[in-house]
Design a protein around this motif. Structure first.
Motif, PDB file in Angstrom:
ATOM      1  N   GLU A  81       8.551  14.583  -4.365  1.00  0.00           N
ATOM      2  CA  GLU A  81       8.352  16.023  -4.508  1.00  0.00           C
ATOM      3  C   GLU A  81       7.055  16.311  -5.254  1.00  0.00           C
ATOM      4  O   GLU A  81       6.370  17.298  -4.976  1.00  0.00           O
ATOM      5  N   ASP A  82       6.739  15.466  -6.231  1.00  0.00           N
ATOM      6  CA  ASP A  82       5.536  15.660  -7.039  1.00  0.00           C
ATOM      7  C   ASP A  82       4.814  14.327  -7.184  1.00  0.00           C
ATOM      8  O   ASP A  82       5.432  13.255  -7.150  1.00  0.00           O
ATOM      9  N   TRP A  83       3.508  14.417  -7.357  1.00  0.00           N
ATOM     10  CA  TRP A  83       2.684  13.240  -7.609  1.00  0.00           C
ATOM     11  C   TRP A  83       2.027  13.418  -8.977  1.00  0.00           C
ATOM     12  O   TRP A  83       1.331  14.394  -9.214  1.00  0.00           O
ATOM     13  N   ASP A  84       2.296  12.473  -9.883  1.00  0.00           N
ATOM     14  CA  ASP A  84       1.710  12.514 -11.216  1.00  0.00           C
ATOM     15  C   ASP A  84       0.686  11.399 -11.345  1.00  0.00           C
ATOM     16  O   ASP A  84       0.876  10.287 -10.836  1.00  0.00           O
ATOM     17  N   VAL A  85      -0.396  11.692 -12.054  1.00  0.00           N
ATOM     18  CA  VAL A  85      -1.474  10.724 -12.266  1.00  0.00           C
ATOM     19  C   VAL A  85      -1.564  10.398 -13.749  1.00  0.00           C
ATOM     20  O   VAL A  85      -1.477  11.298 -14.600  1.00  0.00           O
ATOM     21  N   GLN A 133       0.840  -1.186   0.000  1.00  0.00           N
ATOM     22  CA  GLN A 133       0.000   0.000   0.000  1.00  0.00           C
ATOM     23  C   GLN A 133       0.878   1.241   0.000  1.00  0.00           C
ATOM     24  O   GLN A 133       1.873   1.316   0.715  1.00  0.00           O
ATOM     25  N   ILE A 134       0.510   2.195  -0.844  1.00  0.00           N
ATOM     26  CA  ILE A 134       1.201   3.475  -0.909  1.00  0.00           C
ATOM     27  C   ILE A 134       0.274   4.547  -0.359  1.00  0.00           C
ATOM     28  O   ILE A 134      -0.895   4.627  -0.745  1.00  0.00           O
ATOM     29  N   ASN A 135       0.789   5.345   0.556  1.00  0.00           N
ATOM     30  CA  ASN A 135      -0.001   6.432   1.119  1.00  0.00           C
ATOM     31  C   ASN A 135       0.040   7.629   0.180  1.00  0.00           C
ATOM     32  O   ASN A 135       1.065   8.303   0.062  1.00  0.00           O
ATOM     33  N   ILE A 136      -1.070   7.862  -0.461  1.00  0.00           N
ATOM     34  CA  ILE A 136      -1.177   8.953  -1.436  1.00  0.00           C
ATOM     35  C   ILE A 136      -1.751  10.179  -0.737  1.00  0.00           C
ATOM     36  O   ILE A 136      -2.721  10.059   0.024  1.00  0.00           O
ATOM     37  N   PRO A 137      -1.198  11.367  -0.967  1.00  0.00           N
ATOM     38  CA  PRO A 137      -1.755  12.586  -0.353  1.00  0.00           C
ATOM     39  C   PRO A 137      -3.242  12.732  -0.660  1.00  0.00           C
ATOM     40  O   PRO A 137      -3.713  12.358  -1.744  1.00  0.00           O
ATOM     41  N   ALA A 188       3.206   1.886 -11.820  1.00  0.00           N
ATOM     42  CA  ALA A 188       2.008   2.654 -11.498  1.00  0.00           C
ATOM     43  C   ALA A 188       1.335   2.015 -10.291  1.00  0.00           C
ATOM     44  O   ALA A 188       1.490   0.814 -10.018  1.00  0.00           O
ATOM     45  N   TYR A 189       0.567   2.832  -9.579  1.00  0.00           N
ATOM     46  CA  TYR A 189      -0.110   2.317  -8.386  1.00  0.00           C
ATOM     47  C   TYR A 189      -1.506   2.916  -8.288  1.00  0.00           C
ATOM     48  O   TYR A 189      -1.703   4.126  -8.485  1.00  0.00           O
ATOM     49  N   SER A 190      -2.452   2.041  -7.980  1.00  0.00           N
ATOM     50  CA  SER A 190      -3.833   2.455  -7.730  1.00  0.00           C
ATOM     51  C   SER A 190      -4.294   1.806  -6.433  1.00  0.00           C
ATOM     52  O   SER A 190      -3.995   0.631  -6.189  1.00  0.00           O
ATOM     53  N   PRO A 191      -5.009   2.527  -5.581  1.00  0.00           N
ATOM     54  CA  PRO A 191      -5.522   1.902  -4.359  1.00  0.00           C
ATOM     55  C   PRO A 191      -6.384   0.679  -4.648  1.00  0.00           C
ATOM     56  O   PRO A 191      -6.405  -0.265  -3.863  1.00  0.00           O
ATOM     57  N   GLY A 211       7.967   8.681 -11.021  1.00  0.00           N
ATOM     58  CA  GLY A 211       8.904   9.001  -9.947  1.00  0.00           C
ATOM     59  C   GLY A 211       8.314   8.940  -8.561  1.00  0.00           C
ATOM     60  O   GLY A 211       8.999   8.561  -7.606  1.00  0.00           O
ATOM     61  N   CYS A 212       7.031   9.298  -8.422  1.00  0.00           N
ATOM     62  CA  CYS A 212       6.437   9.270  -7.079  1.00  0.00           C
ATOM     63  C   CYS A 212       6.313   7.843  -6.563  1.00  0.00           C
ATOM     64  O   CYS A 212       6.486   7.597  -5.363  1.00  0.00           O
ATOM     65  N   VAL A 213       6.035   6.896  -7.458  1.00  0.00           N
ATOM     66  CA  VAL A 213       5.977   5.489  -7.054  1.00  0.00           C
ATOM     67  C   VAL A 213       7.384   5.001  -6.711  1.00  0.00           C
ATOM     68  O   VAL A 213       7.602   4.348  -5.677  1.00  0.00           O
ATOM     69  N   ARG A 214       8.329   5.318  -7.567  1.00  0.00           N
ATOM     70  CA  ARG A 214       9.729   4.935  -7.324  1.00  0.00           C
ATOM     71  C   ARG A 214      10.217   5.458  -5.981  1.00  0.00           C
ATOM     72  O   ARG A 214      10.768   4.699  -5.162  1.00  0.00           O
ATOM     73  N   ASP A 215      10.031   6.747  -5.726  1.00  0.00           N
ATOM     74  CA  ASP A 215      10.544   7.343  -4.497  1.00  0.00           C
ATOM     75  C   ASP A 215       9.861   6.770  -3.265  1.00  0.00           C
ATOM     76  O   ASP A 215      10.508   6.559  -2.227  1.00  0.00           O
TER      77      ASP A 215
END
Length: 443
Positions: A40-44, A2-6, A120-123, A28-32
């Motif tokens: 630093e940034d979240w891309d969809v 699980q990834i905690n997304i803002p 890529a990640y989706s809840p 990058g947001c998934v990688r980081d």
């Protein structure tokens, strides 16, 4: 997993999915996050077309509409939302001829540069990792998605990005990916200097700027910074050095904090040594005049790479004075600070320490001791407010006019003469004393 997304980003994903579209955070947001870092940034990325995204959200901006990117503006953040896409043929090594949209996440991820950036990640769906990006994170390798020659043929800047990610993350570049870079390195010439500059600075200010060696070894610096290749191949037959000019430079870059100005200065501080190199009868090398030439050459290089004027002025000035060594006398230090300018301090002390630490051990203790005296006197000069420029004098051009001196050139000459006297003896910098000197010597 699980990834905690803002919250704001999660709301964007949920609203897209409520309208029947797929949506994932990507790249990058998934990688980081998987590395334990805070993105630093979240891309969809989404199956929704740009017009769908714009109809769902009240506040959007067409930041990259041609390539399917719409920026969604919420109360606390902005987020780039990009439609799944396919890139057409790349004919210039920089841009696809056309972009088409797709409903397939897999097709979208296939076009990305490296496996660690193609997750890529989706809840709802969890992690989508079609190319082994998570395993490559664990193995600490940078590997191109699919055929590396094809990836680098699409966008030649990806070759620099591979080295930059290697530097940022402390990873190795996978062998086939590395071989493709070496084979296609000349294609970097298709990329604009502005884009190259951005990648260079990200590498330089990374935790591993020594990856400059990889840029050289893979043939990339030969395209955008051929002067560095010459430095790497120029020996220094002198007791003060044990490395080539280039290897000394890399070590000096590694020895200074990751400030852009400081690291650029260390990269270029000895750039003119190769052309200034002479060898005496005993076989010892000398590099007389290299700081003066370095000021000129660093300006030309930075202009070529499209740096801003402030950076060009600051770095070239620091290059000019990086090797200045005043005598252990306060007057000598005062004179050098006046010549170099306040803007070079206290940067020069960091630069000189990094430079010395990348040399041989020959007289290192003595060099560092003299540097301590230099720095001690500098701080005393600043604390005592000793005059360093004509504006520090206790007399002005207006005062000289009131005394009867009208010609502008004459006023400038007198002020410069008075400054020389005050640098030699700061006690002279008194209004009455300076007026008396003017009366006796110029009226």
């Amino acid at each position: 997993m699980q990834i905690n997304i803002p919250g704001d980003v999660l709301e964007i994903i949920c609203r897209l999915e409520d309208k029947g579209f797929e949506a994932h955070v990507v790249g990058g947001c998934v990688r980081d996050t998987l590395l334990g870092d805070t993105p630093e940034d979240w891309d969809v990325t989404t199956s929704a077309l740009p017009e769908d995204v714009k109809s769902i959200f009240d506040h959007t901006a067409d930041t990259g509409i041609k390539h399917g990117t719409v920026t969604v503006v919420s109360q606390n953040t902005t987020c780039e939302v990009t439609t799944y896409r396919l890139d057409g043929e790349y004919r210039d090594g920089r841009h696809p001829e056309e972009v088409s949209f797709t409903r397939s996440l897999e097709e979208d991820l296939k076009r990305r540069d490296f496996t660690i950036n193609a997750m890529a990640y989706s809840p709802k769906r969890g992690l989508t990792d079609l190319f082994g990006g998570r395993a490559d994170l664990e193995k600490k390798v940078i590997r191109a998605v699919g055929d590396p020659e094809k990836r680098f043929g699409e966008d030649a800047l990806r070759m620099m990005r591979a080295v930059r990610f290697s530097a940022r993350l402390g990873f190795d570049i996978e062998d086939d990916t590395k071989d493709a870079i070496a084979k296609l390195s000349s294609n970097l010439g298709l990329v604009s200097n502005e884009r190259i500059r951005e990648e260079l600075m990200k590498l330089l200010t990374s935790p591993n700027p020594g990856k400059l060696r990889d840029l050289y070894g893979l043939g990339l610096t030969g395209v955008f910074l051929p002067e560095f290749d010459v430095m790497m191949e120029t020996p220094q037959n002198t007791p003060h050095h044990i490395y080539t000019v280039g290897e000394h430079t890399v070590r000096a870059v590694e020895n200074i904090r990751p400030d852009p100005i400081l690291r650029l200065t260390m990269l270029l501080h000895d750039v003119s040594k190769p052309k200034c190199r002479t060898t005496d009868a005993s076989g010892r090398d000398h590099f007389k005049g290299h700081p003066v030439e370095g000021e000129k050459d660093s300006k030309n290089i930075l202009r070529r790479l499209k740096f801003d004027n402030h950076t060009i002025k600051k770095v070239s000035r620091l290059v000019r004075f990086h090797d200045a060594n005043p005598k252990a006398k306060k007057t000598s230090v005062r004179r050098l600070v006046a010549e170099a300018g306040r803007e070079c301090y206290p940067w020069l002390f960091e630069i000189k320490k990094a430079d010395i630490s990348a040399q041989s051990m020959y007289h290192r203790k003595e060099k560092l001791s003299l540097l301590e005296v230099y720095e001690k006197y500098y701080h005393e000069i600043i604390n005592d407010k000793d005059p360093l420029e004509t504006g520090d004098l206790a007399i002005s051009g207006r005062d000289l006019k009131q005394m009867g001196i009208k010609e502008g050139k004459m006023i400038g000459m007198i002020l410069n003469d008075l400054l020389e006297m005050a640098i030699e003896d700061p006690s002279v910098n008194d209004g009455k004393k300076l007026r008396q000197i003017v009366k006796e010597e110029y009226l």
